[in-house]
Design a protein around this motif. Structure first.
Motif, PDB file in Angstrom:
ATOM      1  N   LEU A  76       0.853  -1.187   0.000  1.00  6.24           N
ATOM      2  CA  LEU A  76       0.000   0.000   0.000  1.00  6.24           C
ATOM      3  C   LEU A  76       0.887   1.234   0.000  1.00  6.24           C
ATOM      4  O   LEU A  76       1.529   1.558   0.991  1.00  6.24           O
ATOM      5  CB  LEU A  76      -0.912   0.008   1.235  1.00  6.24           C
ATOM      6  CG  LEU A  76      -2.252  -0.703   1.109  1.00  6.24           C
ATOM      7  CD1 LEU A  76      -3.030  -0.565   2.401  1.00  6.24           C
ATOM      8  CD2 LEU A  76      -3.051  -0.157  -0.045  1.00  6.24           C
ATOM      9  N   ASP A  77       0.922   1.900  -1.121  1.00  3.57           N
ATOM     10  CA  ASP A  77       1.769   3.071  -1.302  1.00  3.57           C
ATOM     11  C   ASP A  77       0.907   4.322  -1.156  1.00  3.57           C
ATOM     12  O   ASP A  77       0.061   4.593  -2.017  1.00  3.57           O
ATOM     13  CB  ASP A  77       2.406   3.026  -2.694  1.00  3.57           C
ATOM     14  CG  ASP A  77       3.377   4.163  -2.932  1.00  3.57           C
ATOM     15  OD1 ASP A  77       3.372   5.133  -2.152  1.00  3.57           O
ATOM     16  OD2 ASP A  77       4.139   4.082  -3.913  1.00  3.57           O
ATOM     17  N   PRO A  78       1.076   5.101  -0.087  1.00  3.86           N
ATOM     18  CA  PRO A  78       0.250   6.305   0.083  1.00  3.86           C
ATOM     19  C   PRO A  78       0.333   7.257  -1.106  1.00  3.86           C
ATOM     20  O   PRO A  78      -0.660   7.897  -1.459  1.00  3.86           O
ATOM     21  CB  PRO A  78       0.826   6.942   1.354  1.00  3.86           C
ATOM     22  CG  PRO A  78       1.451   5.812   2.104  1.00  3.86           C
ATOM     23  CD  PRO A  78       1.988   4.884   1.053  1.00  3.86           C
ATOM     24  N   ARG A  79       1.505   7.333  -1.740  1.00  2.00           N
ATOM     25  CA  ARG A  79       1.647   8.232  -2.878  1.00  2.00           C
ATOM     26  C   ARG A  79       0.764   7.788  -4.038  1.00  2.00           C
ATOM     27  O   ARG A  79       0.063   8.602  -4.650  1.00  2.00           O
ATOM     28  CB  ARG A  79       3.118   8.272  -3.320  1.00  2.00           C
ATOM     29  CG  ARG A  79       3.386   9.204  -4.508  1.00  2.00           C
ATOM     30  CD  ARG A  79       4.822   9.069  -4.991  1.00  2.00           C
ATOM     31  NE  ARG A  79       5.129   7.706  -5.390  1.00  2.00           N
ATOM     32  CZ  ARG A  79       4.800   7.189  -6.574  1.00  2.00           C
ATOM     33  NH1 ARG A  79       4.145   7.924  -7.460  1.00  2.00           N
ATOM     34  NH2 ARG A  79       5.140   5.951  -6.871  1.00  2.00           N
ATOM     35  N   ARG A  80       0.788   6.490  -4.364  1.00  2.00           N
ATOM     36  CA  ARG A  80      -0.035   5.991  -5.461  1.00  2.00           C
ATOM     37  C   ARG A  80      -1.522   6.066  -5.117  1.00  2.00           C
ATOM     38  O   ARG A  80      -2.355   6.307  -5.980  1.00  2.00           O
ATOM     39  CB  ARG A  80       0.342   4.547  -5.794  1.00  2.00           C
ATOM     40  CG  ARG A  80       1.701   4.410  -6.453  1.00  2.00           C
ATOM     41  CD  ARG A  80       1.927   3.009  -6.970  1.00  2.00           C
ATOM     42  NE  ARG A  80       0.971   2.671  -8.025  1.00  2.00           N
ATOM     43  CZ  ARG A  80       0.937   1.482  -8.614  1.00  2.00           C
ATOM     44  NH1 ARG A  80       1.790   0.539  -8.254  1.00  2.00           N
ATOM     45  NH2 ARG A  80       0.058   1.223  -9.554  1.00  2.00           N
ATOM     46  N   LEU A  81      -1.842   5.890  -3.833  1.00  2.00           N
ATOM     47  CA  LEU A  81      -3.227   5.991  -3.414  1.00  2.00           C
ATOM     48  C   LEU A  81      -3.750   7.410  -3.592  1.00  2.00           C
ATOM     49  O   LEU A  81      -4.870   7.626  -4.075  1.00  2.00           O
ATOM     50  CB  LEU A  81      -3.355   5.552  -1.954  1.00  2.00           C
ATOM     51  CG  LEU A  81      -4.770   5.380  -1.393  1.00  2.00           C
ATOM     52  CD1 LEU A  81      -5.578   4.418  -2.237  1.00  2.00           C
ATOM     53  CD2 LEU A  81      -4.699   4.908   0.043  1.00  2.00           C
ATOM     54  N   ARG A  82      -2.921   8.383  -3.237  1.00  2.00           N
ATOM     55  CA  ARG A  82      -3.318   9.778  -3.461  1.00  2.00           C
ATOM     56  C   ARG A  82      -3.412  10.092  -4.945  1.00  2.00           C
ATOM     57  O   ARG A  82      -4.284  10.853  -5.385  1.00  2.00           O
ATOM     58  CB  ARG A  82      -2.316  10.714  -2.771  1.00  2.00           C
ATOM     59  CG  ARG A  82      -2.453  10.773  -1.263  1.00  2.00           C
ATOM     60  CD  ARG A  82      -1.651  11.924  -0.683  1.00  2.00           C
ATOM     61  NE  ARG A  82      -0.217  11.728  -0.865  1.00  2.00           N
ATOM     62  CZ  ARG A  82       0.568  11.109   0.014  1.00  2.00           C
ATOM     63  NH1 ARG A  82       0.046  10.626   1.133  1.00  2.00           N
ATOM     64  NH2 ARG A  82       1.853  10.973  -0.208  1.00  2.00           N
ATOM     65  N   GLU A  83      -2.518   9.488  -5.750  1.00  2.00           N
ATOM     66  CA  GLU A  83      -2.538   9.725  -7.190  1.00  2.00           C
ATOM     67  C   GLU A  83      -3.831   9.191  -7.810  1.00  2.00           C
ATOM     68  O   GLU A  83      -4.482   9.874  -8.624  1.00  2.00           O
ATOM     69  CB  GLU A  83      -1.325   9.050  -7.838  1.00  2.00           C
ATOM     70  CG  GLU A  83      -1.203   9.300  -9.332  1.00  2.00           C
ATOM     71  CD  GLU A  83      -0.010   8.580  -9.936  1.00  2.00           C
ATOM     72  OE1 GLU A  83       0.121   8.595 -11.175  1.00  2.00           O
ATOM     73  OE2 GLU A  83       0.776   7.984  -9.165  1.00  2.00           O
ATOM     74  N   GLU A  84      -4.234   7.966  -7.423  1.00  2.00           N
ATOM     75  CA  GLU A  84      -5.488   7.418  -7.935  1.00  2.00           C
ATOM     76  C   GLU A  84      -6.674   8.246  -7.453  1.00  2.00           C
ATOM     77  O   GLU A  84      -7.602   8.527  -8.216  1.00  2.00           O
ATOM     78  CB  GLU A  84      -5.666   5.962  -7.506  1.00  2.00           C
ATOM     79  CG  GLU A  84      -6.938   5.341  -8.080  1.00  2.00           C
ATOM     80  CD  GLU A  84      -7.127   3.889  -7.692  1.00  2.00           C
ATOM     81  OE1 GLU A  84      -8.062   3.244  -8.228  1.00  2.00           O
ATOM     82  OE2 GLU A  84      -6.358   3.375  -6.848  1.00  2.00           O
ATOM     83  N   SER A  85      -6.642   8.658  -6.195  1.00  2.00           N
ATOM     84  CA  SER A  85      -7.732   9.474  -5.661  1.00  2.00           C
ATOM     85  C   SER A  85      -7.863  10.782  -6.427  1.00  2.00           C
ATOM     86  O   SER A  85      -8.980  11.222  -6.750  1.00  2.00           O
ATOM     87  CB  SER A  85      -7.507   9.751  -4.169  1.00  2.00           C
ATOM     88  OG  SER A  85      -7.617   8.571  -3.396  1.00  2.00           O
ATOM     89  N   ARG A  86      -6.735  11.408  -6.744  1.00  2.00           N
ATOM     90  CA  ARG A  86      -6.786  12.657  -7.508  1.00  2.00           C
ATOM     91  C   ARG A  86      -7.363  12.420  -8.894  1.00  2.00           C
ATOM     92  O   ARG A  86      -8.152  13.225  -9.397  1.00  2.00           O
ATOM     93  CB  ARG A  86      -5.384  13.270  -7.614  1.00  2.00           C
ATOM     94  CG  ARG A  86      -4.902  13.964  -6.348  1.00  2.00           C
ATOM     95  CD  ARG A  86      -3.700  14.843  -6.655  1.00  2.00           C
ATOM     96  NE  ARG A  86      -2.566  14.071  -7.132  1.00  2.00           N
ATOM     97  CZ  ARG A  86      -1.599  13.592  -6.361  1.00  2.00           C
ATOM     98  NH1 ARG A  86      -1.629  13.825  -5.059  1.00  2.00           N
ATOM     99  NH2 ARG A  86      -0.593  12.915  -6.870  1.00  2.00           N
ATOM    100  N   ASP A  87      -6.978  11.304  -9.541  1.00  2.00           N
ATOM    101  CA  ASP A  87      -7.484  11.015 -10.882  1.00  2.00           C
ATOM    102  C   ASP A  87      -8.993  10.752 -10.864  1.00  2.00           C
ATOM    103  O   ASP A  87      -9.731  11.199 -11.745  1.00  2.00           O
ATOM    104  CB  ASP A  87      -6.754   9.809 -11.471  1.00  2.00           C
ATOM    105  CG  ASP A  87      -5.382  10.179 -12.027  1.00  2.00           C
ATOM    106  OD1 ASP A  87      -5.074  11.383 -12.098  1.00  2.00           O
ATOM    107  OD2 ASP A  87      -4.621   9.259 -12.390  1.00  2.00           O
TER     108      ASP A  87
END
Length: 364
Positions: free
Chosen positions: A277-288
């Motif tokens: 679980l990568d917080p950075r990728r999670l935020r990136e998907e959330s932004r998209d």
């Protein structure tokens, strides 16, 4: 954690059905007979520790609250382990939330949480076998699941015991609530006051005014809507502290297979949702997801994100295709269905994967 569960003392559990506080009581135990009727259990007759533990695993406790509600029974393992976590799916009938929930649980029982150091066990073996047979096996055989049955009383469709890397065991109960029931049944809304996490499922056929979805909308007799009434009803009922809801949320654009050629959905559907679980990728998907809905849907579809301090946003497809006459002609293949559940578990403290589960704008 919700305000209801934050005030509990040791040994107290909130009944997942009526929200009254329950304490494990061996004088109120029952088992089900071959006709699925409840019969009182005298556990003192089982002195052998192994036999006793096995009997208790399939036993239920009668909740003492009968004021305005029917008799209801709580699985004993739900009462005798750690503080339970309740997760409710929210969305209008036909949005695909039942398929999404079924595939989420199927991923867990297939070992999807093992890479995160989490192992599972059913809360009630008999009910779990029925769930696997009637929902998981049916869906994987290419058959569309029936719509969520209407009920005035919330009952979880499946509950699991999850053991984390610290050795602590917590029950996790999943509720699949019909959107129409939420709008018209006050008892269901009262139940939501004790829920720990909500998964809001966005149907792109209802939310997104994309011309390539018009044919599918015509096939299913749907039209673009400014919002989901189930979203509005739930968010308006839950109590707020400091202007925000104190509940973990995931906002999922389901049926993403319909959008598989649409950026940025195409990029995310090609990626697995497993792995660290990568917080950075999670935020990136959330932004998209946020940007996608802001561009193609009305602002009310993003109200879950705007209403809480803890929310992540996801693209997912439970089936990989759309049904025809009650069947999926090309079979069923899920995409990224475990992601929303992993995020919920992390926000609620069941996964230690670097996601801060304290109140914060996780989604952005």
């Amino acid at each position: 954690m919700s305000g209801t569960t934050a005030q509990l003392e040791h040994g107290q559990v909130v009944c997942p059905y009526c929200l009254e506080i329950v304490i494990y009581d061996e004088r109120a135990l029952y088992v089900r007979n071959d006709k699925m009727q409840y019969e009182q259990l005298d556990i003192t007759k089982h002195a052998n520790p192994l036999r006793r533990a096995d009997v208790l695993r399939g036993a239920f406790q009668l909740c003492g609250n009968t004021e305005g509600v029917a008799h209801h029974y709580i699985p004993v393992p739900y009462l005798t382990h750690g503080r339970p976590l309740t997760v409710a799916m929210v969305g209008t009938s036909g949005t695909g939330k039942s398929h999404l929930l079924t595939q989420m649980i199927a991923e867990v029982t297939d070992g999807g949480l093992e890479p995160y150091g989490v192992i599972w066990q059913s809360v009630n073996p008999t009910d779990h076998s029925v769930f696997i047979k009637e929902r998981v096996a049916t869906l994987r055989a290419g058959e569309q699941l029936e719509a969520t049955a209407q009920t005035p009383f919330a009952e979880f469709v499946e509950a699991l015991l999850l053991t984390g890397t610290d050795g602590q065991v917590r029950p996790v109960a999943f509720f699949d609530l019909g959107g129409e029931d939420l709008v018209r049944t006050d008892a269901l809304l009262r139940f939501l006051l004790g829920v720990d996490a909500l998964v809001f499922v966005v149907d792109p056929l209802l939310a997104c005014a994309l011309p390539q979805l018009d044919e599918a909308r015509e096939q299913y007799g749907l039209a673009v809507s400014k919002s989901d009434p189930a979203f509005e009803t739930v968010l308006d009922r839950l109590p707020r502290e400091g202007g925000y809801l104190d509940v973990a949320m995931a906002l999922v654009v389901g049926k993403a297979d319909l959008l598989r050629f649409e950026p940025p959905v195409d990029r995310w559907l090609s990626r697995p949702s497993t792995g660290p679980l990568d917080p950075r990728r999670l935020r990136e998907e959330s932004r998209d997801v946020y940007a996608f809905l802001r561009h193609h849907a009305g602002p009310a579809w993003l109200r879950p994100f705007d209403s809480t301090l803890r929310c992540t946003l996801h693209f997912a497809s439970a089936t990989g295709g759309q049904p025809t006459h009650g069947r999926f002609p090309h079979g069923v293949r899920s995409h990224r269905v475990l992601g929303p559940l992993l995020s919920i578990l992390a926000m609620c403290g069941l996964l230690d994967e670097g996601i801060d589960h304290r109140p914060s704008r996780v989604g952005m």
